[in-house]
Design a protein around this motif. Structure first.
Motif, PDB file in Angstrom:
ATOM      1  N   SER A  48      -1.360   1.800  -7.394  1.00  0.00           N
ATOM      2  CA  SER A  48      -1.305   0.940  -6.277  1.00  0.00           C
ATOM      3  C   SER A  48      -1.880   1.696  -5.040  1.00  0.00           C
ATOM      4  O   SER A  48      -2.992   1.421  -4.323  1.00  0.00           O
ATOM      5  N   PHE A  49      -1.353   2.850  -4.722  1.00  0.00           N
ATOM      6  CA  PHE A  49      -1.694   3.728  -3.465  1.00  0.00           C
ATOM      7  C   PHE A  49      -3.064   4.154  -3.714  1.00  0.00           C
ATOM      8  O   PHE A  49      -3.847   4.074  -2.621  1.00  0.00           O
ATOM      9  N   ALA A  50      -3.420   4.512  -4.851  1.00  0.00           N
ATOM     10  CA  ALA A  50      -5.048   5.024  -5.217  1.00  0.00           C
ATOM     11  C   ALA A  50      -5.996   4.092  -4.708  1.00  0.00           C
ATOM     12  O   ALA A  50      -7.072   4.234  -4.516  1.00  0.00           O
ATOM     13  N   VAL A  53      -3.620  -0.351  -1.983  1.00  0.00           N
ATOM     14  CA  VAL A  53      -2.716  -1.390  -2.430  1.00  0.00           C
ATOM     15  C   VAL A  53      -1.392  -1.306  -2.064  1.00  0.00           C
ATOM     16  O   VAL A  53      -0.811  -0.291  -2.671  1.00  0.00           O
ATOM     17  N   PRO A  54      -0.804  -1.925  -1.106  1.00  0.00           N
ATOM     18  CA  PRO A  54       0.617  -1.778  -0.687  1.00  0.00           C
ATOM     19  C   PRO A  54       1.455  -1.933  -2.077  1.00  0.00           C
ATOM     20  O   PRO A  54       1.170  -2.734  -2.755  1.00  0.00           O
ATOM     21  N   ALA A  55       2.606  -1.317  -2.082  1.00  0.00           N
ATOM     22  CA  ALA A  55       3.558  -1.514  -3.367  1.00  0.00           C
ATOM     23  C   ALA A  55       4.995  -1.305  -2.920  1.00  0.00           C
ATOM     24  O   ALA A  55       5.162  -0.832  -2.020  1.00  0.00           O
ATOM     25  N   ILE A  56       5.699  -2.153  -3.482  1.00  0.00           N
ATOM     26  CA  ILE A  56       6.964  -2.084  -3.555  1.00  0.00           C
ATOM     27  C   ILE A  56       7.634  -1.231  -4.717  1.00  0.00           C
ATOM     28  O   ILE A  56       7.121  -1.667  -5.805  1.00  0.00           O
ATOM     29  N   GLY A  57       8.194  -0.402  -4.640  1.00  0.00           N
ATOM     30  CA  GLY A  57       8.791   0.432  -5.691  1.00  0.00           C
ATOM     31  C   GLY A  57      10.265   0.256  -5.969  1.00  0.00           C
ATOM     32  O   GLY A  57      11.093   0.474  -5.089  1.00  0.00           O
ATOM     33  N   ILE A  58      10.704  -0.164  -7.269  1.00  0.00           N
ATOM     34  CA  ILE A  58      11.731  -0.322  -7.609  1.00  0.00           C
ATOM     35  C   ILE A  58      12.322   0.549  -8.593  1.00  0.00           C
ATOM     36  O   ILE A  58      11.615   0.897  -9.644  1.00  0.00           O
ATOM     37  N   LYS A 106      -2.403   2.840   6.652  1.00  0.00           N
ATOM     38  CA  LYS A 106      -1.794   4.095   6.314  1.00  0.00           C
ATOM     39  C   LYS A 106      -1.783   4.938   5.319  1.00  0.00           C
ATOM     40  O   LYS A 106      -2.132   6.166   5.053  1.00  0.00           O
ATOM     41  N   LEU A 107      -2.081   4.026   4.022  1.00  0.00           N
ATOM     42  CA  LEU A 107      -2.473   4.554   2.685  1.00  0.00           C
ATOM     43  C   LEU A 107      -3.820   5.297   2.726  1.00  0.00           C
ATOM     44  O   LEU A 107      -3.842   6.542   2.374  1.00  0.00           O
ATOM     45  N   LYS A 108      -4.671   4.793   3.394  1.00  0.00           N
ATOM     46  CA  LYS A 108      -6.132   5.240   3.611  1.00  0.00           C
ATOM     47  C   LYS A 108      -6.053   6.702   4.116  1.00  0.00           C
ATOM     48  O   LYS A 108      -7.080   7.578   3.977  1.00  0.00           O
ATOM     49  N   ALA A 109      -5.421   6.612   5.281  1.00  0.00           N
ATOM     50  CA  ALA A 109      -5.563   7.760   6.141  1.00  0.00           C
ATOM     51  C   ALA A 109      -4.648   8.927   5.419  1.00  0.00           C
ATOM     52  O   ALA A 109      -5.252  10.056   5.474  1.00  0.00           O
TER      53      ALA A 109
END
Length: 136
Positions: A48-50, A53-58, A106-109
């Motif tokens: 997702s991060f790559a 794409v925002p992710a919620i991690g459980i 934020k992910l992109k940066a």
């Protein structure tokens, strides 16, 4: 499983797609075109991060915290799968266009920073290896 079922049948009905696929290409395509993901698998979050794409991690493992911490997204990690209220709160946040875009930026940066650091590391290693082998 309970959390997934409640998301599909609750407030987010029609906006949540569940996948139990084990086909890598299918999952990567699904992740790439998602608005955000909810994953209890480390590589699902990394994918997702790559793809920005925002992710919620459980997850229960410390590695989830480190990953979210590396991206400054600690608020999107849920340590207890039973914490449905917290997941729902994060879902509501990520459904907001402005919040979702903020996380994507934020992910992109951060990915740019990591790519630069990675490139510098490899350049440094190559220089050191060249110096080592040329000095023999």
């Amino acid at each position: 499983a309970k959390l997934a079922e409640s998301l599909v049948s609750g407030e987010f009905r029609g906006r949540v797609q569940l996948s139990n696929s084990r086909e890598t290409n299918e999952l990567l395509r699904l992740i790439k075109y998602s608005y955000f993901t909810v994953s209890s698998r480390y590589h699902g979050i990394v994918s997702s991060f790559a793809n920005l794409v925002p992710a919620i991690g459980i997850g229960w493992s410390h590695k989830y915290g480190h990953l979210f911490g590396d991206f400054g997204l600690n608020d999107y990690e849920v340590k207890s799968p039973g914490d449905a209220e917290r997941v729902e709160s994060i879902l509501t946040t990520l459904c907001d266009e402005g919040s979702n875009e903020f996380v994507r930026e934020k992910l992109k940066a951060r990915i740019r920073e990591l790519e630069k650091a990675n490139s510098n590391m490899w350049n440094h290693l190559c220089v050191n290896l060249e110096q080592h082998y040329l000095s023999k």
